[in-house]
Design an enzyme around this catalytic site. Structure first.
Site, PDB file in Angstrom:
ATOM      1  N   GLY A 134       0.825  -1.199   0.000  1.00  0.00           N
ATOM      2  CA  GLY A 134       0.000   0.000   0.000  1.00  0.00           C
ATOM      3  C   GLY A 134       0.862   1.253   0.000  1.00  0.00           C
ATOM      4  N   CYS A 135       0.251   2.382  -0.348  1.00  0.00           N
ATOM      5  CA  CYS A 135       1.016   3.630  -0.488  1.00  0.00           C
ATOM      6  C   CYS A 135       1.502   4.146   0.865  1.00  0.00           C
ATOM      7  CB  CYS A 135       0.180   4.672  -1.225  1.00  0.00           C
ATOM      8  SG  CYS A 135      -1.480   4.954  -0.549  1.00  0.00           S
TER       9      CYS A 135
END
Length: 324
Positions: A134-135
């Site tokens: 995920g970012c």
């Protein structure tokens, strides 16, 4: 070097669009199809207008099996369902950009490796299936992993701000220009979906880590990028901490320690993560910044493809063209 054929499932959103752009310009990859049920029959530039003149591809609602790598740019929960419903040959490598397989989930015949090259590079090289991080998880993990590797990570208090593209392309009140402009707000305080992923990754290097990453995400008044600040208690002097970070990321092409300050514009439109370190008494603040759509999503996915396929790790990812 022999080229590979690649396809994209879910090409209409922000991560799909970024993956299209990267693959169209990749020296060793040929983008053969982009799947989207809602846009089937339309040219790619109908959804991504900047691609006018760059490609003659049309969205399709059929899945082509003559590819080497398939990128899943689907919403959370949709990738697992897609793979269960679609008979994708086991010979096709899968890179999933959703959160469906980041916590060790698997499917019959498909086991997923967590695709953070800074700790799993060798496993990624041998992998058939990748769960792209995920970012926010990428930014926070890269900021804290050297401390975990040294076994000195304790409770972390983290605040991070992200651009509106982090919320996806579907219009919501909190992504509307009139709401975002001149505005900042917190959301999912201490409950963000990336926290489990972050803790799992930190414990990969420091199994005894029993603290928490107390994370407060903010919505920012800008389109792209993530800037994170994590505060931890560390007894080592700053010079020794900097050596830990430089040594940990030595040989990694995209993560750098910025010794003279840093800002978000340095990483936008790159696959880089920049890390800054500040210390007062026993409190260490670790700043980390990435482009949420590149190192936080599509760029890291292509980085993983490069490793899986034996290409140069930075192939197709030398991106920076503007500062202002």
């Amino acid at each position: 070097m022999k080229k590979i054929n690649v396809g994209i499932i879910g090409g209409a959103g922000y991560t799909g669009g970024e993956t299209i752009r990267l693959l169209l310009n990749h020296p060793y990859a040929t983008l053969t199809f982009v799947h989207s049920r809602s846009n089937a029959g339309n040219p790619l530039h109908a959804t991504h207008p900047d691609l006018l003149g760059d490609t003659s591809l049309y969205f399709t609602d059929t899945i082509q099996e003559d590819v080497d790598v398939l990128f899943l740019c689907l919403g959370h929960g949709e990738s697992k369902k897609f793979l269960q419903d679609s008979p994708i040959p086991s010979s096709i490598k899968i890179i999933d950009l959703s959160q469906d397989f980041r916590l060790g989930e698997s499917l019959p015949g498909r086991n997923f490796i967590y695709g953070l090259p800074e700790i799993n590079r060798e496993q990624i090289k041998q992998a058939k299936n990748i769960a792209n991080p995920g970012c926010f998880a990428t930014a926070i993990e890269l900021g804290l992993l050297p401390l975990a590797n040294a076994g000195i990570l304790k409770e972390a208090y983290t605040t991070g701000i992200t651009g509106s593209t982090g919320a996806g392309q579907k219009l919501q009140e909190t992504t509307h220009f009139t709401w975002r402009a001149n505005n900042i707000s917190a959301y999912k305080t201490l409950t963000h979906q990336h926290i489990k992923e972050i803790n799992q990754t930190l414990r990969q290097l420091q199994p005894g880590f029993s603290g928490n990453v107390n994370f407060i995400p903010w919505r920012g008044d800008f389109a792209r990028g993530i800037y994170v600040s994590s505060c931890v208690t560390v007894d080592l002097p700053l010079d020794e901490i900097k050596k830990l970070y430089h040594n940990f990321y030595k040989g990694h092409l995209f993560t750098f320690v910025a010794d003279n300050g840093m800002d978000l514009k340095q990483v936008v439109n790159t696959n880089k993560c920049l890390i800054g370190l500040e210390k007062e008494e026993d409190k260490l603040v670790v700043h980390s910044a990435i482009d949420n759509l590149l190192k936080g999503a599509s760029g890291q996915a292509v980085q993983n493809m490069n490793l899986m396929c034996g290409f140069e790790e930075d192939a197709g990812l030398k991106l920076k063209s503007i500062v202002f």
